[in-house]
Design an enzyme around this catalytic site. Structure first.
Site, mmCIF file in Angstrom:
data_model
loop_
_atom_site.group_PDB
_atom_site.id
_atom_site.type_symbol
_atom_site.label_atom_id
_atom_site.label_comp_id
_atom_site.label_asym_id
_atom_site.label_seq_id
_atom_site.Cartn_x
_atom_site.Cartn_y
_atom_site.Cartn_z
ATOM 1 N N GLN A 31 0.865 -1.199 0.000
ATOM 2 C CA GLN A 31 0.000 0.000 0.000
ATOM 3 C C GLN A 31 0.894 1.240 0.000
ATOM 4 O O GLN A 31 1.237 1.752 -1.053
ATOM 5 C CB GLN A 31 -0.969 -0.040 1.166
ATOM 6 N N CYS A 48 7.177 -0.592 3.834
ATOM 7 C CA CYS A 48 7.670 -1.847 4.401
ATOM 8 C C CYS A 48 8.035 -2.842 3.315
ATOM 9 O O CYS A 48 8.632 -3.879 3.596
ATOM 10 C CB CYS A 48 6.585 -2.478 5.285
ATOM 11 N N CYS A 73 0.003 -0.914 7.077
ATOM 12 C CA CYS A 73 -1.093 -0.624 6.145
ATOM 13 C C CYS A 73 -1.934 -1.838 5.786
ATOM 14 O O CYS A 73 -3.157 -1.768 5.762
ATOM 15 C CB CYS A 73 -0.548 -0.072 4.832
ATOM 16 N N GLU A 110 -11.516 4.841 6.959
ATOM 17 C CA GLU A 110 -11.539 4.791 8.413
ATOM 18 C C GLU A 110 -12.540 3.810 9.044
ATOM 19 O O GLU A 110 -12.251 3.239 10.092
ATOM 20 C CB GLU A 110 -11.856 6.190 8.965
HETATM 21 S S1 FES Z 1 2.439 -1.016 2.947
HETATM 22 FE FE1 FES Z 1 2.607 0.681 4.286
HETATM 23 S S2 FES Z 1 3.706 -0.145 5.921
HETATM 24 FE FE2 FES Z 1 3.335 -1.857 4.687
#
Ligand code: FES
Ligand SMILES: Cc1cc2nc3c(=O)[nH]c(=O)nc-3n(C[C@H](O)[C@H](O)[C@H](O)COP(=O)(O)OP(=O)(O)OC[C@H]3O[C@@H](n4cnc5c(N)ncnc54)[C@H](O)[C@@H]3O)c2cc1C
Ligand code: FES
Length: 1332
Positions: free
Chosen positions: A116, A120, A154, A1264
């Site tokens: 997303q 990460c 995310c 949200e």
């Molecule tokens: S995709 Fe945003 S922290 Fe993993």
């Protein structure tokens, strides 16, 4: 020793290229070398302490002894550069690239929608890549283990796991398909043939994994390892020298000469100390080339393991031995292996050494209690010779201290075979099941006389209940010589309770819980021992139940959404699960985040100095020493601000830098600007601030209420006549629930770069913000220049969740003052600890309620009082309070409903917006109240919910009319899909048969208002350019923070212009392209910006109409070129004037939302009542989001929000010291959900056949709403606790605050063990942490 001295040249490889460093600095970690020196910015900084996995790389080394190359994943943030001599490092850039070839791991994570915000993603890619290099056909367990140390805020992990699942070769069922329709968990709809169900991705598209395509290990390094005579290596840095001896003899000599120098092996203890505590070691000794430290030898009594072996190597060795020897000989090996499997993450275990773990003597070391209980010994070498020492209670002498003398080297560790009749157990309880230091950990061993239950010997060791590993000799004495039975054990519990006493203010808190764990873990050992005695036919007793570990295998989930209509053009992407448009760039590490922007030569770095007092006058600020330090250029204070010294926000001013007084620890005071990050950091540490404390700081809600310390206005609302209604109800119940705050923990910390253009006071601000216009305006006011001189550029954010609005702008203002004053580009990127300290988070809430209801379950009246802990400045707190008031009806039509809410002003860092903006807190209190009603009436909570739900044409308590039809449909559909009734019965059955594990189940609804109640924020603009070649550039006011807004805007433009999405590009969000933007927040980004983009595209499409008519068969490119020659403007703005919403607080009525998004969620958990650990075994979520513009993006939002909610309601805990200092300033102390927390079956269903006339293409906002549904796990835990309590004869309502951590759940179960723990009288001691 200094930098001027000649040292060796460091030589290693990165991504197949040789790197030679003549002046390698021992204080430099691989991460900063990669990012700053080599500009390989794919490897990310997330925490700097080994706790998040964002910096994962693969390290490969050639082993001359075995002539093999070994690969392992490691955290670059803890990997000293100097340790890489002779190694080959692979970073995400070396794995694959969009310019050459992407790697299957990158492709599968991206196409399975596992990226997303993408921050990460490189770390995830590397963790799995390293696994595949060692095991091309991994099992699911391998995959989840490999990912255990990588955090994602995310996605909710499910899509990452599903993408990686496609590498598995388990062919027994369709679990390998990765398309989310496993035969095991499918809820069949006989009317819809399976093949017609749309799927989120098609695994047939994926590139095959071809190990022959990987980079080869550099032959030069093989040659180097085989031919070079080992010699001492020395590297000199600015403050530290690194010496790597080549032999044991040399190591001993060095350590004798310089006993104070640490031995750095994995650097997982020394590294964080240097980084976070500012420890400087003038000399570091690196013994990683001393072969004796890695030797393994077997004797008839056991095995000697080199102290330098990594914990992963130790585990593989033990696993091998487990297969070779009889079970009775390997009791200790098994226990150690089990404990090692849970210690840290794979990345940590791959580098952390056995000797390092022992020598570090952590109070809660996982290994030491087991090694000690197992009678292990260490072989120690020093200048004085070799000796053997038992690893027992005399070895561990205090916090981080052992009997080792500074010059001692642990060479190896002896791990004995067990004897017949000897059993070893290892147990741990941690705040999170994986990658978390334990709260309490134990090693236990018992030895029986042959063929009997008579105990000959026993040892019990604990971690987490004292300053170091402790033993329980009195308890052991109470067991030795007695039969292992209930009587002995029950005496042992009493002795243990008196023996291991924790003072009520013990560091780490959780005193009662930790004490109860000492007992319940012994009980677990007891159960295991009884089982074994029975298996050996030593006893014939009827055994109590066996407590099995919690289930852990994640199965593929269902993601159900509606296909687009058969008549929709193939080219039209709206409604299809299009991959996030940057997912591939994110997975290859090419995606550029703010701190990835290359440095310019004269760029400076800014580090903040923050207050160490919660409430004080600043008496002096002395920067003279800092200004003398190398590289320090300037110190910025409030006096330097040329314009406004405050940032204005919704009519409130917040100081940029405190001038005279501080009101919380973490408040920004001044900033040091230097040539490098390291220099700025050292400068900041040298600034001296003097304070004069002011009386009586306020920290807790109770203190604030007592002093009427509130931010005004307070808000109230009432429908009906509550007072009157209470007179006419059957029953009244009063209760309260407390809800903790939450840290945003966006993976990318606050980041910005301010660049003076050089003329006419013009500035470019590259920043990670949700609201570029706020930053632009604030910087302009700070510098006293017009807004047209400031351009904010936002390429993307590595997550935000509400946390990158006001504080980000304040940070930008401070950075811009530095840029203005020095006339240099200035970069500010907060470290994780600073970010957590300074920026605040979600508001903690205390909710009190009085509820009146009829015996048939109808709630007739409710009076609710909310207090939020707002912190030291108002920020968005009053708006949060308003949203709390507006959602306190949730799904229920309570005819007489009254609410009051107040934002408490305290001396804590200011809390701010966070996904859900008060709604999760608001509804949690209401749902808790509904649950209490159910418990008082002795009825299932879902029935009370159903009875009270809105039905038919309805109006909220603020007279907003709506139809709850889709709310009810979500509820019914959820009950149906999750097979509520039958599973509820199964849960009850399970609980009847199980004393120590309980299952719980809960279903909760949500009704969530979309759009801003502040009407002016409901607007958006877009700018669309068509270039002559037909390519299209879309700009709009929304920022891309992982929620996929750019992908959706591309889809909108594609539909409106009737062209393929590939022709459309979105470069960034810039205030020079689209002015006066609104924040990307309130789940309204797509609704608003989508309409603006649509509007601009419609204009352009119409302008092209004459051209199209002239050449109807022409291509898009031919039309755009022709339009240019015909002088038709190919650029258009679009605008959306959103709904005119309002709330009149005096009249207590309004229309503050455009519409509602509805949903329902059912969770089932399994709870270990002895430890409070739980696992969500299944989650089913049904959401009405109208017609989804992009089901993969929306399902991603649903899963991600749910997991964030699960974190909020069940695990994330902020802890403050009694003086107001945030303790929890990194992933080691603050646990967000990791892959081990994903529900084992995670099913998402988008409600079919729904429409929404209020938003683009009939869709609904979804960012949200689902966060609150994470509370379903909380209520399921409460349900399980309730079952446990009823076994102890406790019925009726009970209090369980949020989050329902293992501590709270375990204590609430009221087991015989927790009952033994005497409660410490509140007020009789100073607790370690505040209950804010
Ligand atoms: S995709 Fe945003 S922290 Fe993993
Ligand atoms: C994110 C993270 C999570 C963790 N989770 C856990 C966990 O869940 N459970 C747990 O138990 N631990 C955990 N740890 C701690 C980790 O296991 C230890 O830090 C590690 O084992 C120390 O080994 P090292 O090789 O990295 O030590 P280093 O940092 O290299 O050295 C540590 C100390 O040990 C000394 N030393 C090293 N080797 C020797 C030797 N042969 N002889 C004498 N002295 C020596 C050094 O002088 C130094 O003082 C975690 C650490 C991190 C960073
Ligand atoms: S940045 Fe290295 S683990 Fe977090």
């Amino acid at each position: 020793m200094s930098a001027g001295k000649e040292g060796n040249t460091l030589c290693f490889f990165i991504n197949g290229k040789k790197v030679t460093e003549k002046h390698a600095d021992p204080e430099t970690m691989l991460l900063s070398f990669l990012r700053e020196k080599l500009r390989l910015t794919g490897t990310k900084y997330g925490c700097g302490g080994g706790g998040c996995g964002a910096c994962t790389v693969m390290v490969s080394r050639y082993q001359p002894a075995t002539k093999t190359v070994v690969h392992h994943a490691a955290n670059a943030c803890l990997l000293p550069l100097c340790q890489l001599h002779g190694a080959a490092v692979t970073t995400v850039e070396g794995v694959g690239s969009s310019r050459t070839r992407i790697h299957p791991v990158q492709e599968r994570i991206a196409k399975a929608h596992g990226s997303q915000c993408g921050f990460c993603t490189p770390g995830m890619v590397m963790a799995v890549y390293a696994l595949l290099r060692n095991k091309p056909q991994p099992s699911m367990d391998d995959i989840t283990l490999a990912l255990a140390g990588n955090l994602c805020r995310c996605t909710g992990y499910r899509p990452i796991v599903d993408g990686c699942r496609t590498f598995c070769q388990e062919t027994n069922c369709c679990q390998t398909t990765g398309v989310g329709n496993c035969c095991l968990n499918r809820v069949e709809n006989p009317e819809q043939p399976q093949h017609e169900k749309p799927q989120l991705f098609d695994k047939e598209e994926f590139l095959p994994l071809d190990p022959t395509q990987e980079l080869i290990f550099p032959p030069e390094l093989i040659l180097m390892a085989e031919t070079t005579d080992p010699q001492t290596l020395t590297f000199h840095g600015e403050r530290t020298t690194w010496v790597s001896p080549a032999s044991l003899e040399e190591l001993v000599q060095l350590k004798t000469r310089r006993p104070e120098a640490p031995l750095v092996m994995g650097n997982t203890n020394i590294g964080p100390d240097i980084k976070f505590k500012g420890v400087v070691h003038p000399l570091i000794i690196s013994p990683t080339r001393v072969t004796e430290l890695f030797e393994v030898s077997q004797t008839p009594q056991g095995v000697w393991v080199g102290a330098g072996c990594s914990l992963s190597e130790v585990r593989s060795l033990l696993e091998k031995l487990l297969l070779q020897f009889l079970e009775e000989k390997t009791e200790l090996f098994r226990a150690l292996s089990l404990q090692l499997g849970n210690l840290g993450s794979q990345q940590i275990r791959n580098v952390a050494s056995l000797g390092g773990n022992i020598a570090s003597a952590y109070p809660n070391s996982d290994l030491n209690p087991v090694l000690a209980a197992g009678n292990c010994r260490v072989s120690i070498l020093s200048g004085g010779g070799r000796r053997e020492v038992p690893l027992n209670q005399d070895f561990f002498v205090g916090f981080g201290k052992t009997i080792l003398k500074p010059e001692d080297i642990v060479v190896s560790v002896f791990i004995p075979f067990s004897r017949k009749g000897e059993f070893v157990g290892a147990f741990r309880q941690a705040p999170r099941k994986e990658t978390s230091f334990p709260t309490v950990t134990t090693g236990m061993r018992v030895f029986f006389s042959e063929g009997s239950r008579l105990v000959q010997d026993v040892s019990l060791y604990y971690g987490g209940v004292g300053p170091t590993t402790v033993s329980a000799p009195k308890t052991c004495a109470a067991i030795i010589g007695r039969p292992w039975n209930d009587e002995t054990l029950s005496r042992a519990y009493d002795v243990l309770l008196n023996e291991l006493v924790l003072p009520p203010s013990a560091p780490g808190g959780k005193v009662e819980f930790r004490r109860s764990l000492t007992l319940s873990l012994l009980f677990k050992f007891n159960l295991e021992v009884l089982q074994k005695l029975r298996e050996m036919n030593v006893i014939t007793d009827e055994l109590p139940e066996k407590v099995l570990p919690l289930p852990r295998e994640i199965q593929p989930g269902l993601q159900e959404f509606q296909p687009v209509s058969k008549t929709q053009s193939d080219q039209d992407p709206v409604g299809r699960p299009i991959m996030h448009r940057s997912a591939i760039s994110q997975a290859t590490g090419e995606a550029v985040y703010c701190d990835d922007i290359p440095r310019t030569d004269d760029e400076l770095f800014l580090v903040l100095v923050t207050s160490s007092r919660a409430h004080a006058k600043i008496t002096s600020l002395d920067a003279s020493e800092a200004l003398q330090l190398p590289g320090v250029v300037d110190v910025i204070t409030a006096k330097d601000v040329p314009g406004k010294k405050v940032c204005s926000f919704f009519g409130n001013d917040e100081e940029l830098l405190a001038e005279s007084q501080v009101s919380c620890i973490g408040q920004m005071l001044c900033a040091v600007v230097a040539d490098t990050r390291a220099h700025a950091k050292r400068g900041a540490a040298a600034v001296k601030i003097s304070y004069e404390d002011l009386p009586e700081p306020v920290f807790t809600i109770e203190e604030a209420v007592a002093k009427s310390s509130f931010f005004k206005p307070l808000r109230s609302i009432e429908r009906g006549n509550v007072t009157e209604a209470f007179r006419n109800v059957d029953q009244i119940y009063e209760g309260e629930v407390r809800m903790g705050g939450q840290e945003h923990f966006y993976m990318e910390t606050q980041s910005m770069l301010v660049v003076p253009v050089g003329e006419e006071t013009e500035f470019n601000v590259y920043i990670s913000t949700q609201w570029p216009t706020l930053t632009q305006d604030a910087v302009a006011e700070t510098l006293n220049i017009p807004s047209n001189r400031v351009t904010c550029h936002v390429k993307r954010l590595g997550g935000a969740f509400g946390g990158k609005v006001l504080k980000t702008s304040i940070l930008a203002c401070i950075t811009s003052v530095a840029a203005w004053k020095t006339n240099h580009a200035v970069r500010c990127v907060l470290e994780r600890g600073e970010d957590m300290l300074i920026t605040g988070g979600r508001h903690p809430v205390l909710g009190k309620y009085k509820v009146g209801f009829m015996n048939d379950g109808r709630i007739r009246a409710a009076d609710l009082q909310y207090y939020t802990n707002a912190g030291s400045t108002v920020d968005e707190s009053v708006l949060v309070v308003e949203k709390i008031m507006l959602h306190m009806d949730n799904a229920y039509n309570i005819p007489n409903l009254r609410g009051h809410a107040a934002a408490c002003r305290t001396n804590l860092p200011s809390n701010t917006a966070f996904r859900g903006f008060g709604v999760p807190q608001s509804i949690m209190v209401v749902e808790n109240m509904v649950e209490d009603v159910a418990m008082v009436l002795g009825r299932p909570a879902d029935q009370i919910r159903e009875i009270n739900m809105y039905k038919g044409p309805s109006a909220t308590h603020y007279k907003f009319e709506f139809s709850p039809e889709n709310l009810l449909r979500c509820w019914e559909e959820c009950k149906f899909k999750c097979e509520y009734s039958s599973r509820r019965r199964a849960v009850e059955q399970f609980n009847l048969q199980s004393r120590w594990k309980k299952r719980g189940m809960s279903i909760v609804p949500i009704k969530y208002g979309i759009a801003f109640a502040e009407s002016f924020l409901n607007q958006a603009a877009a700018l669309v350019h068509i270039y002559k070649d037909g390519s299209v550039l879309v700009s709009h006011g929304g920022t891309e923070m992982g929620q996929g807004i750019h992908t959706k805007m591309q889809q909108v433009a594609s539909r409106e212009l009737h062209i393929a999405p590939s022709k459309i590009y979105i470069s960034e969000t810039s205030t020079s392209s689209v002015p006066n933007t609104c924040p990307s927040a309130a789940s309204f980004g797509t609704d608003a910006n989508g309409m603006a983009v649509k509007n601009a595209c419609e204009t352009l499409y119409q302008r092209l109409e004459p051209i199209r008519k002239k050449n109807p068969k022409g291509s898009w490119e031919s039309w755009t070129t022709a339009a240019y020659f015909e002088k038709i403007s190919l650029s258009a703005t679009g605008f959306y004037r959103g709904p005119d919403l309002y709330m009149d607080w005096d009249k207590m009525e309004g229309q503050p939302y455009a519409y509602f998004t509805y949903g329902a969620c059912c969770c089932e958990v399994e709870l270990d009542c002895l430890t409070g650990d739980y696992r969500t075994v299944r989650t089913d979520i049904v959401v009405d989001i109208g017609r989804s513009v992009n089901p993969s993006v929306d399902i991603g939002q649903i899963e991600g929000a749910f997991m964030q909610g699960l974190g909020l309601f069940t695990m994330e805990e902020l802890k403050f010291s009694p003086s107001g200092l945030l303790y929890t300033r990194g992933p080691s102390q603050y646990k967000i959900p990791a892959v081990c927390d994903v529900p084992l079956r995670f099913n998402i269903y988008l409600l079919p056949d729904t429409h929404n006339p209020h938003a683009i293409y009939s869709s609904k906002g979804i960012g949200e709403p689902v966060l609150f549904l994470g509370s379903s796990a909380f209520f399921a835990i409460k349900d399980a606790v309730s079952a446990a309590r009823s076994d102890s004869g406790l019925l009726g309502p009970f209090s369980l605050d949020s989050p329902a951590t293992p501590e709270r759940a375990c204590l609430a179960c009221n087991s015989p063990f927790t009952q033994k723990i005497p409660a410490n009288k509140p007020g009789s001691f100073k607790p370690w942490a505040l209950n804010i």
